[in-house]
Write a protein that holds these residues in place. Structure first.
Motif, PDB file in Angstrom:
ATOM      1  N   GLU A 125      35.597  45.755  74.504  1.00 50.55           N
ATOM      2  CA  GLU A 125      37.213  45.828  74.010  1.00 50.55           C
ATOM      3  C   GLU A 125      37.860  45.455  74.809  1.00 50.55           C
ATOM      4  O   GLU A 125      37.510  45.214  75.959  1.00 50.55           O
ATOM      5  CB  GLU A 125      37.510  46.796  73.712  1.00 50.55           C
ATOM      6  CG  GLU A 125      39.504  47.252  72.921  1.00 50.55           C
ATOM      7  CD  GLU A 125      40.091  48.641  73.440  1.00 50.55           C
ATOM      8  OE1 GLU A 125      41.509  48.853  73.446  1.00 50.55           O
ATOM      9  OE2 GLU A 125      39.284  49.742  74.031  1.00 50.55           O
ATOM     10  N   PRO A 145      41.895  44.422  74.803  1.00 47.45           N
ATOM     11  CA  PRO A 145      43.271  44.388  74.667  1.00 47.45           C
ATOM     12  C   PRO A 145      43.884  42.476  74.360  1.00 47.45           C
ATOM     13  O   PRO A 145      43.833  42.182  75.701  1.00 47.45           O
ATOM     14  CB  PRO A 145      44.385  45.244  75.834  1.00 47.45           C
ATOM     15  CG  PRO A 145      42.677  46.317  76.342  1.00 47.45           C
ATOM     16  CD  PRO A 145      42.018  45.339  76.535  1.00 47.45           C
ATOM     17  N   PRO A 156      42.056  41.762  69.532  1.00 46.43           N
ATOM     18  CA  PRO A 156      41.505  42.053  68.944  1.00 46.43           C
ATOM     19  C   PRO A 156      39.912  41.524  67.754  1.00 46.43           C
ATOM     20  O   PRO A 156      39.164  42.663  67.751  1.00 46.43           O
ATOM     21  CB  PRO A 156      42.339  42.584  68.299  1.00 46.43           C
ATOM     22  CG  PRO A 156      42.958  41.855  68.123  1.00 46.43           C
ATOM     23  CD  PRO A 156      43.127  41.579  69.504  1.00 46.43           C
ATOM     24  N   THR A 178      35.062  50.444  73.438  1.00 50.25           N
ATOM     25  CA  THR A 178      36.320  50.751  73.770  1.00 50.25           C
ATOM     26  C   THR A 178      35.827  51.340  74.894  1.00 50.25           C
ATOM     27  O   THR A 178      35.200  51.122  75.697  1.00 50.25           O
ATOM     28  CB  THR A 178      36.843  52.264  72.850  1.00 50.25           C
ATOM     29  OG1 THR A 178      36.449  53.126  73.466  1.00 50.25           O
ATOM     30  CG2 THR A 178      36.073  51.733  71.989  1.00 50.25           C
ATOM     31  N   THR A 211      40.432  42.161  82.042  1.00 49.00           N
ATOM     32  CA  THR A 211      40.036  43.825  81.985  1.00 49.00           C
ATOM     33  C   THR A 211      39.184  44.178  82.120  1.00 49.00           C
ATOM     34  O   THR A 211      38.881  44.970  82.743  1.00 49.00           O
ATOM     35  CB  THR A 211      40.377  43.442  80.039  1.00 49.00           C
ATOM     36  OG1 THR A 211      41.674  42.371  80.396  1.00 49.00           O
ATOM     37  CG2 THR A 211      39.758  44.709  79.202  1.00 49.00           C
TER      38      THR A 211
END
Length: 463
Positions: free
Chosen positions: A158, A160, A163, A185, A260
């Motif tokens: 995942e 953010p 998506p 996730t 991320t």
């Protein structure tokens, strides 16, 4: 033929120093055996076994001293990691009847980096499946788990703000032959990294680029050359996809992803791939890496890349992972950087054992267990000094994998061979001895439901 009597050195990887006392044994109770499996810590004691933090033996950050006497066992190490690896030795020695042969082991690893890679991109594996795999690896003192999270066939983490990477790249029909959907996730990824850290294993995430990116381009067509949609692919071909070095959108995407992943990763490394960029021109490859290679350091990480990156100017602390067996890779040596040794013709676990192996590939040749064992990382690349070898890692690519049982089949018994290459001094390794020691794991794996390959090279105990 394996001796019937337990010996103090009947451990994988083989310890650096073993001083047996044949007349001495100590027997662990079932409760103590269970306690050893439950991650005991420094200062703990159970059933005559004591764990102590003590650097008197001078065995370094991961070394340990194990003394087995008739009245008890003392395990000493300078760090909790050293204690943990010593506990793995104890658990191996106690297997079966709980009887420990007497004497002293003083042990430390040859290399700091002892790794295994699992490809989640071409076939996804769940959190529980990754944990179960890790539990099998740590028995052999593997301390780095490299997760290949993105490729042409799937995107498995995942991000953010982006998506569609996982909605499309991790959705139904992804993976080789469309048979491996799913993604982690960020919460699930954190669960994996925490589970690994409790077992002194560092997770290395890989976001492969600028090639191996078809899943990302399908999800976000604005990253393609002309901004037009492209078709998903689930075949196993390589080299056809590339990020566009001349588009600023590329670097906004890459930085968002790497930030991320860096923020989510407690360990010091971030793998940026860099391999098989056959549709990226040499000029674009250099331009892309000039922008991207500094990003891991910007976010507090050390960059790792497959050895193709050694053809460009590298930041000082970049690690190069050598993999192609036919490549002399003079640029790897000339780069002056630390190297992780992963020659495909020795340690790629997705290679077939022999011509009859039902799964796996053979582009690097057949890789029986002896071939994974019988080599020296310090002598693989001419001109590379041993101090430049950070360690050894065994990748497992998942083009032909469809289940955890497939993972186990290609991993065992080759992974223990690679683990011994990475831990044990070259002078302390012997194929005949390893054959005897690994044979003892056959009944253990069977009892645990592990789908190992009964290699004809090994004299396995009768069923």
């Amino acid at each position: 033929m394996r001796p019937l009597t337990k010996r103090l050195g009947d451990v994988i990887p083989a310890p650096a120093l073993v001083v047996p006392e044949p007349a001495v044994t100590f027997t662990l109770s079932p409760d103590t055996t269970t306690w050893l499996a439950a991650l005991p810590g420094a200062g703990d004691e159970n059933g005559g076994v004591r764990l102590e933090l003590d650097d008197a033996a001078g065995l370094g950050a991961e070394g340990y001293r194990l003394a087995i006497a008739g009245d008890g066992v003392t395990l000493r190490a300078a760090t909790r990691a050293g204690l943990f690896w010593g506990v793995q030795t104890l658990r191996q020695l106690a297997a079966g009847d709980g009887v420990l042969p007497g004497g002293v082991i003083e042990d430390r690893p040859r290399y700091a980096y002892r790794g295994a890679m699992l490809d989640l991109a071409r076939h996804f594996f769940t959190v529980d499946e990754i944990k179960a795999h890790l539990d099998l690896l740590i028995q052999f003192k593997i301390n780095h788990l490299h997760l290949h999270l993105t490729d042409d066939q799937g995107w498995r983490l995942e991000i953010p703000g982006w998506p569609r990477l996982t909605e499309i790249g991790g959705g139904p029909g992804t993976g080789c032959d469309g048979a491996g959907p799913g993604f982690l996730t960020l919460a699930e990824y954190a669960e994996v990294t925490a589970y690994a850290a409790e077992r002194f294993v560092t997770v290395i995430p890989e976001i492969d680029m600028p090639g191996h990116v078809n899943a990302a381009l399908v999800a976000y067509p604005e990253l393609t050359v002309d901004g037009q949609p492209i078709a998903p692919r689930t075949d196993a071909e390589v080299g056809y996809s590339s990020l566009v070095a001349g588009k600023e959108e590329t670097y906004a995407f890459v930085e968002a992803v790497l930030k991320t992943v860096a923020d989510a990763t407690p360990g010091p490394y971030l793998h940026i791939g860099g391999d098989e960029c056959l549709s990226t021109s040499p000029e674009d490859y250099r331009a892309f890496l000039a922008r991207v290679l500094p990003l891991p350091a910007k976010y507090g990480k050390r960059a790792i890349g497959w050895h193709e990156i050694a053809g460009v100017e590298l930041p000082a602390d970049t690690v190069v992972q050598y993999w192609r067996p036919e490549a002399e890779a003079p640029s790897v040596v000339a780069s002056g950087r630390q190297v992780i040794m992963s020659p495909a013709d020795r340690v790629y676990l997705d290679m077939k054992y022999d011509e009859n192996t039902p799964i796996g590939l053979d582009w690097a040749g057949l890789v029986p267990v002896a071939r994974s064992y019988d080599w020296d990382p310090a002598h693989r690349l001419a001109g590379l000094p041993e101090e430049s070898v950070l360690g050894v890692a065994a990748p497992l690519w998942s083009e032909t994998l469809r289940s955890p049982a497939d993972v186990q089949y290609l991993t065992f018994p080759r992974l223990p061979a690679v683990a011994e290459v990475a831990w044990t001094p070259q002078s302390g390794r012997d194929w005949a001895s390893f054959r005897d020691r690994v044979a003892a794991f056959g009944p253990r794996w069977e009892a645990a439901g592990v789908n190992y390959f009964r290699s004809p090279e090994i004299d396995w105990p009768s069923a």
